[in-house]
Design an enzyme around this catalytic site. Structure first.
Site, PDB file in Angstrom:
ATOM      1  N   SER A 137      38.514  29.523  31.246  1.00  0.00           N
ATOM      2  CA  SER A 137      39.336  30.696  31.548  1.00  0.00           C
ATOM      3  C   SER A 137      38.639  31.667  32.499  1.00  0.00           C
ATOM      4  O   SER A 137      39.317  32.435  33.187  1.00  0.00           O
ATOM      5  CB  SER A 137      39.732  31.422  30.260  1.00  0.00           C
ATOM      6  OG  SER A 137      38.614  31.709  29.465  1.00  0.00           O
ATOM      7  N   HIS A 193      36.760  36.960  31.187  1.00  0.00           N
ATOM      8  CA  HIS A 193      38.002  36.973  31.963  1.00  0.00           C
ATOM      9  C   HIS A 193      37.923  37.992  33.099  1.00  0.00           C
ATOM     10  O   HIS A 193      38.284  37.699  34.247  1.00  0.00           O
ATOM     11  CB  HIS A 193      39.181  37.312  31.053  1.00  0.00           C
ATOM     12  CG  HIS A 193      39.467  36.262  30.036  1.00  0.00           C
ATOM     13  ND1 HIS A 193      40.388  36.443  29.018  1.00  0.00           N
ATOM     14  CD2 HIS A 193      38.959  35.015  29.864  1.00  0.00           C
ATOM     15  CE1 HIS A 193      40.437  35.346  28.280  1.00  0.00           C
ATOM     16  NE2 HIS A 193      39.585  34.470  28.761  1.00  0.00           N
TER      17      HIS A 193
END
Length: 253
Positions: A137, A193
């Site tokens: 991610s 992230h």
């Protein structure tokens, strides 16, 4: 009653103009998806046979091991996942975004951006989050950011309506994911992230494709006017910048 029809010459001319888009298959996207999936299968089989997630122990983002010099852990977590749902969600996002973006970026530049984003995300997680983490991610948020920059920088070709809708959709998805991480499950590494997202922005702003139409109607095609030197500079800025950030914990010891 006779129906009005548009002038035939104007309509035929409008229909005759076709823009030829880059005809590239998302080779890197497919390879990354396959390799990451195979690594997860190996990771899972080793875990059920030994009782330990050995691939994570040797390649996950574990801060104390990074502090001991195992700096490959700032990159390898992007190839590891904590479960089948984790893998499927990330690979679905990679394939959907990569399938659109790689055709304009080209395989080499797309691969570079993917791993620079993963590096940036793991660095920020290393500096700001003590908990171990893994997953693609970090890189996914990087290509997510790169798609937004790509649409914005080429907004004259996409048109104001399509650009606005695309940017709003991207911002909403980003906010939902970040909010879910902050307010929902503590296991989500939001710093990773955010780091991947920033890495993708910094790289894409200077190195992403800037498109222009070439040729004359009806034979138009798209050309990328981005210089190779811009890509080199952007890569160095992201890599050196986040390397300096990664040194912060070492300077405190």
């Amino acid at each position: 009653m006779n129906e009005e029809t548009p002038p035939q010459g104007e309509e035929q001319q409008r229909q005759a103009v076709r823009v030829q888009l880059p005809d590239r298959k998302p080779i890197v996207t497919i390879i990354l998806t396959v390799i990451t999936s195979v690594i997860f299968i190996v990771q899972y089989l080793v875990q059920i046979s030994t009782g330990y997630d050995l691939l994570f122990l040797f390649g996950g983002k574990i801060n104390e091991f990074i502090m001991q010099g195992e700096v490959w852990r700032l990159l390898t977590p992007a190839l590891l996942h904590g479960g089948i749902l984790h893998l499927v969600l990330n690979m679905y996002a990679l394939f959907m975004i990569g399938n659109r973006l790689e055709r304009f970026y080209g395989p080499g530049r797309f691969l570079l951006m993917y791993f620079l984003s993963a590096f940036a995300g793991n660095v920020l997680s290393f500096v700001l989050t003590p908990a171990p983490s893994l997953g693609a991610s970090t890189a996914i948020f990087g290509i997510f950011a790169a798609e937004g920059i790509f649409i914005f920088q080429n907004r004259t070709l996409f048109g104001p309506t399509r650009t606005r809708q695309a940017i709003i959709n991207l911002v909403m998805i980003l906010l939902i994911n970040l909010a879910y991480g902050f307010l929902g499950r503590a296991l989500i590494d939001n710093m990773g992230h955010i780091g991947g997202f920033l890495g993708g922005i910094f790289f894409a702003w200077k190195a992403g494709p800037t498109l222009k139409l070439v040729g004359a109607p009806p034979f138009l095609s798209i050309s990328d006017s981005r210089r190779r030197s811009d890509i080199v500079v952007a890569s160095l800025v992201v890599f050196i910048g986040f390397t300096i950030i990664a040194l912060i914990p070492f300077l405190k010891t």
